[in-house]
Design a protein around this motif. Structure first.
Motif, PDB file in Angstrom:
ATOM      1  N   ARG A  82      -1.775   2.988  -9.259  1.00  0.00           N
ATOM      2  CA  ARG A  82      -2.685   4.074  -8.911  1.00  0.00           C
ATOM      3  C   ARG A  82      -2.782   4.291  -7.406  1.00  0.00           C
ATOM      4  NH1 ARG A  82      -8.670   1.414 -10.107  1.00  0.00           N
ATOM      5  NH2 ARG A  82      -8.497  -0.334  -8.657  1.00  0.00           N
ATOM      6  N   ASP A  83      -2.243   3.344  -6.614  1.00  0.00           N
ATOM      7  CA  ASP A  83      -2.327   3.434  -5.164  1.00  0.00           C
ATOM      8  C   ASP A  83      -1.027   3.916  -4.536  1.00  0.00           C
ATOM      9  OD1 ASP A  83      -4.915   2.580  -5.218  1.00  0.00           O
ATOM     10  OD2 ASP A  83      -4.427   0.471  -4.895  1.00  0.00           O
ATOM     11  N   SER A  84      -0.081   4.353  -5.314  1.00  0.00           N
ATOM     12  CA  SER A  84       1.175   4.866  -4.764  1.00  0.00           C
ATOM     13  C   SER A  84       1.679   5.987  -5.653  1.00  0.00           C
ATOM     14  CB  SER A  84       2.214   3.738  -4.666  1.00  0.00           C
ATOM     15  OG  SER A  84       3.415   4.216  -4.116  1.00  0.00           O
ATOM     16  N   THR A  85       1.203   7.181  -5.406  1.00  0.00           N
ATOM     17  CA  THR A  85       1.580   8.337  -6.214  1.00  0.00           C
ATOM     18  C   THR A  85       2.191   9.396  -5.314  1.00  0.00           C
ATOM     19  OG1 THR A  85      -0.626   9.326  -5.956  1.00  0.00           O
ATOM     20  CG2 THR A  85      -0.254   7.924  -7.879  1.00  0.00           C
ATOM     21  N   VAL A 134      -3.718   7.258   2.844  1.00  0.00           N
ATOM     22  CA  VAL A 134      -2.994   8.372   3.457  1.00  0.00           C
ATOM     23  C   VAL A 134      -2.711   9.401   2.371  1.00  0.00           C
ATOM     24  CG1 VAL A 134      -0.880   9.078   4.634  1.00  0.00           C
ATOM     25  CG2 VAL A 134      -1.966   6.912   5.231  1.00  0.00           C
ATOM     26  N   ASN A 135      -3.048  10.659   2.650  1.00  0.00           N
ATOM     27  CA  ASN A 135      -2.853  11.736   1.682  1.00  0.00           C
ATOM     28  C   ASN A 135      -1.935  12.801   2.254  1.00  0.00           C
ATOM     29  OD1 ASN A 135      -6.173  11.134   1.348  1.00  0.00           O
ATOM     30  ND2 ASN A 135      -4.932  10.974  -0.487  1.00  0.00           N
ATOM     31  N   SER A 185      -3.646  17.622  -4.091  1.00  0.00           N
ATOM     32  CA  SER A 185      -3.152  16.349  -3.567  1.00  0.00           C
ATOM     33  C   SER A 185      -1.712  16.136  -4.034  1.00  0.00           C
ATOM     34  CB  SER A 185      -4.052  15.197  -4.031  1.00  0.00           C
ATOM     35  OG  SER A 185      -3.577  13.964  -3.535  1.00  0.00           O
ATOM     36  N   ILE A 186      -0.789  16.040  -3.078  1.00  0.00           N
ATOM     37  CA  ILE A 186       0.633  15.866  -3.385  1.00  0.00           C
ATOM     38  C   ILE A 186       1.010  14.390  -3.452  1.00  0.00           C
ATOM     39  CG2 ILE A 186       2.965  16.431  -2.663  1.00  0.00           C
ATOM     40  CD1 ILE A 186       1.301  18.825  -3.562  1.00  0.00           C
ATOM     41  N   ALA A 187       0.488  13.607  -2.510  1.00  0.00           N
ATOM     42  CA  ALA A 187       0.800  12.171  -2.457  1.00  0.00           C
ATOM     43  C   ALA A 187      -0.446  11.414  -2.043  1.00  0.00           C
ATOM     44  CB  ALA A 187       1.946  11.896  -1.490  1.00  0.00           C
ATOM     45  N   ILE A 213       9.082   0.168  -6.405  1.00  0.00           N
ATOM     46  CA  ILE A 213       9.534   1.357  -5.712  1.00  0.00           C
ATOM     47  C   ILE A 213      10.968   1.134  -5.299  1.00  0.00           C
ATOM     48  CG2 ILE A 213       9.122   2.867  -3.751  1.00  0.00           C
ATOM     49  CD1 ILE A 213       6.259   2.010  -3.787  1.00  0.00           C
ATOM     50  N   SER A 214      11.840   2.037  -5.691  1.00  0.00           N
ATOM     51  CA  SER A 214      13.252   1.852  -5.397  1.00  0.00           C
ATOM     52  C   SER A 214      13.537   2.216  -3.958  1.00  0.00           C
ATOM     53  CB  SER A 214      14.085   2.720  -6.342  1.00  0.00           C
ATOM     54  OG  SER A 214      13.787   4.085  -6.126  1.00  0.00           O
TER      55      SER A 214
END
Length: 755
Positions: free
Chosen positions: A506-509, A626-627, A612-614, A56-57
């Motif tokens: 898959r855990d950081s979208t 967290v969603n 679901s956005i994030a 992640i930048s």
């Protein structure tokens, strides 16, 4: 004697503020099983599967741009130099001395795209992968190798720049704090003799008093300052130093902290040393002191053996009026030892670590500051108000002395024990709960892991408990060691995921930057703390009981927010209700957190679809997430932030509607502290009725599927934007309908009968 009961001290460093803790989740959890095995314990998930990770930048860089297209187009060009020396026959000496020009190869967009795709899957490809990719792209293997080297260097440089920026920011904050501390000392001391002046001391805020004490300690004047503070005994706080919550908290705390600390230090240290020896034995001894229950698998204290082994004061006169709770639990937490020890000594970090258990806490007095950075040997008098996430169970207020001791090089003890008459003027009617020698033994297991043995030993006055919670409270589960240690594990995992730079793909979208991820997780943490603050029976609230249309008891409370930017300004109405449902806690938790089934219970969604956005993981369990959701109805769309937490003891689903512009700025990494949110949610507990299972199975998903749940619903609503407005019965009726309809929808989904 100055106490700080504020929930949000401006100068207290929280657990999320240290940028030095950059951890790789894959590395941590890969060694978690090894740490558990060395401590003789079993941990779930020993076979940790390696997953593809995504870098992640930083917030300044946005999505990472491949420098191979511009800056790194010439990588590996040194191996492509023209080695043809056929023109040497002309014998021109000047040409021989000319520097050879390198031929740079510019990668095509297709080549860069293919190498980027492989880099996401494997930043360190092996020789076979490089050979295969070079043939596919028509490049030399060395060119592929150098491209990957340069790409890794680029990613590392971006991360280092971002972390350096955070370190600089933290350094500036420390400098400002140091400057404020020096100014406070200069103002509060006489320029001639250096003594603290009483007139200035009375006007200082609670926070500045604490800064003065800390600075005086560095100048070896602690004892002299403590004597002066005891004589002055300031009671007032500056109006500018507290929000609406703080004023209420300070006002209520004055009823508790009205004594002067006068017990002899030598006597306190003797009691603490005896308590430490008892805690060590309680943590390490087995049968016959501790007997494991065949029915529940929990350890039970054999009180007869306890009386034989240890000295029990007033056991004959006190036992008819009081009951004893004793429990022991062992676990591994993902936090290094110095930071874990510090979280117990700093009262604000301690409250933040256990938001569902601690509603209020304060350091009443410092008996001994301890030695070194770890404060070895520190002893302090503390107060805590312990709660459950329901208004139906009264809180427990307890005074105790906390001591930090180093037992061995890699083993520390945090010892808690209540001492009678530690303050002359403490109202004895408030002391309804005492701590017998309790606490935890912390052992460093390397690689950021610690083994924790927790012992909780309480002596409480008997009181009336609501029938719903009588079993779980009387069994010792509500305030026992298992609750404390599972909460500690959950919070430590949250901290690890918060500081991690590598997370499973898959855990950081939905969040492109590291700063955005941290900002969302920090906002979710604040939201959950606010929910825990609103759902309990703390003295912060004055609950009024009303009856819903379906017969459930609903507690209603109001408060005013005058200047806290983290919540909407105005009159806030809180409503809470607790019920029993014949559904297992795991099934109920999965139902409430599932966005696909949200419309089944959430009447505010109006049957709209949920997108679901994030999705950001914050723990090993897939339920800890967290969603950011978008609820699209016919008329409008609503953005919702949802925080789901689950442990072996309890689960929570907390959510709050958020402003679209505000949540978008948080997603990009902006500060979330001023985003106003008003959370609602659910707290789920097992009903406490533990029985022998009908079948024996090793399958994890089939465990804990029997038994009922204790569900607490808590809603917070802005009743009026004007703080001077009065609550109307129409609004109370609307909240009554909200609670009743939500409960009816949940029961309908599980085909449960009303009542």
């Amino acid at each position: 004697m100055g106490m700080n009961m504020s929930n949000k001290p401006p100068h207290t460093k929280d657990l999320f503020s240290s940028p030095a803790l950059s951890l790789s989740l894959a590395g941590i959890f890969r060694h978690a099983g090894e740490a558990a095995e060395t401590s003789g314990m079993e941990m779930a998930g020993d076979d940790v599967r390696r997953e593809d990770t995504v870098e992640i930048s930083s917030d300044n860089s946005g999505p990472v741009r491949s420098r191979s297209e511009d800056d790194f187009d010439g990588e590996g060009a040194h191996e492509d130099e023209d080695e043809d020396n056929d023109d040497d026959d002309d014998g021109d000496g000047d040409k021989k001395r000319k520097k050879k020009k390198r031929k740079y190869h510019r990668h095509t967009a297709e080549q860069i795209r293919e190498m980027e795709a492989l880099f996401k899957e494997s930043p360190h490809p092996d020789e076979k992968q490089r050979q295969q990719l070079s043939k596919q792209l028509g490049l030399a293997p060395r060119q592929v190798k150098f491209w990957f080297q340069n790409r890794r260097t680029q990613i590392k440089a971006i991360q280092e720049r971002h972390e350096n920026s955070l370190l600089k920011t933290e350094l500036e904050k420390l400098r400002e704090e140091n400057k404020a501390m020096r100014e406070t000392i200069n103002k509060s001391c006489c320029p001639n003799c250096g003594m603290v002046t009483a007139s200035i001391d009375g006007s200082l805020s609670t926070e500045k008093k604490q800064l003065r004490i800390e600075n005086a300690k560095l100048k070896a004047e602690v004892e002299k300052l403590r004597t002066t503070l005891g004589k002055c005994s300031p009671r007032t706080t500056s109006p500018s130093s507290s929000t609406g919550h703080d004023v209420e908290e300070n006002r209520s705390s004055s009823d508790f902290y009205n004594g002067i600390f006068r017990l002899e230090k030598s006597r306190i240290m003797d009691i603490v040393n005896i308590a430490t020896e008892e805690l060590i034995k309680m943590a390490n001894m087995g049968e016959p002191l501790w007997v494991r229950s065949v029915e529940t698998g929990r350890e039970i204290l054999n009180y007869d053996e306890y009386v034989k082994e240890f000295t029990v004061e007033n056991s004959c006169t006190e036992r008819p009026k009081r009951f004893i709770e004793a429990s022991r639990e062992t676990g591994v937490v993902f936090m290094d030892l110095p930071q874990l020890v510090q979280s117990f000594l700093d009262v604000n970090q301690w409250k933040e670590m256990f938001p569902c258990l601690i509603s209020k806490a304060a350091t009443v007095d410092v008996i001994c500051n301890g030695e070194g950075s770890n404060r070895k040997g520190a002893v302090q008098l503390m107060f805590a108000e312990l709660q459950m996430l329901t208004p139906m169970v009264p809180t427990r207020e307890v005074y105790f002395v906390r001591c930090c001791k180093q037992l061995r090089a890699e083993q520390w003890a945090i010892v808690d024990v209540s001492i009678d008459k530690v303050e002359d003027n403490i109202d004895s009617s408030l002391v309804k709960c005492r701590k017998r020698p309790s606490g935890c033994i912390i052992e460093d297991k390397s690689n950021g892991h610690c083994k924790v043995i927790w012992v909780e030993h309480l002596e409480c006055q008997k009181s009336t408990i609501h029938t719903l919670y009588r079993t779980i409270v009387n069994s010792g589960l509500a305030f026992g060691a298992r609750h404390w240690i599972t909460t500690l594990q959950l919070q430590c995992e949250r901290l690890v995921f918060y500081m991690a730079t590598n997370v499973p793909m898959r855990d950081s979208t939905g969040v492109a930057t590291l700063a955005g991820r941290k900002s969302i997780l920090k906002l979710a943490q604040r939201m959950t703390r606010s929910f825990c603050h609103a759902a309990g029976a703390s003295s912060f609230h004055t609950w009024t009981k009303v009856t819903s249309k379906t017969g459930e008891d609903i507690r209603i409370s109001t408060r005013k927010n005058l200047n806290d930017p983290g919540e909407p300004l105005g009159v806030i109405l809180s409503a809470a209700s607790s019920v029993w449902l014949p559904v297992s806690p795991n099934v109920l938790f999965d139902f409430l957190r599932d966005e696909a089934r949200r419309s089944e219970w959430d009447i505010m969604s109006n049957g709209g679809s949920v997108l679901s956005i994030a999705n950001l993981a914050k723990g090993k369990d897939r339920g800890n997430v967290v969603n950011v959701q978008k609820i699209q109805s016919k008329d409008n769309s609503v953005w919702v932030l949802q925080d789901s937490c689950t442990s072996a003891y309890e689960s929570m689903v907390v959510y709050a509607p958020v402003d679209f512009a505000g949540i978008q700025s948080v997603l990009t990494g902006c500060d979330s502290s001023n985003l106003a949110i008003l959370p609602s949610g659910f707290a789920i507990l097992p009903d406490g009725i533990e029985a022998r299972p009908l079948v024996i199975t090793s399958r994890q998903e089939e465990k804990y599927t029997e038994g009922g749940s204790l569900l607490t619903m808590a809603f917070q609503i802005l009743a009026n934007a004007s703080p001077t407005a009065k609550l109307t019965m129409e609004f109370v009726e609307s909240v009554n309908n909200l609670v009743s309809c939500t409960l009816r929808n949940i029961r309908t989904s599980f085909q449960c009968e009303d009542g």
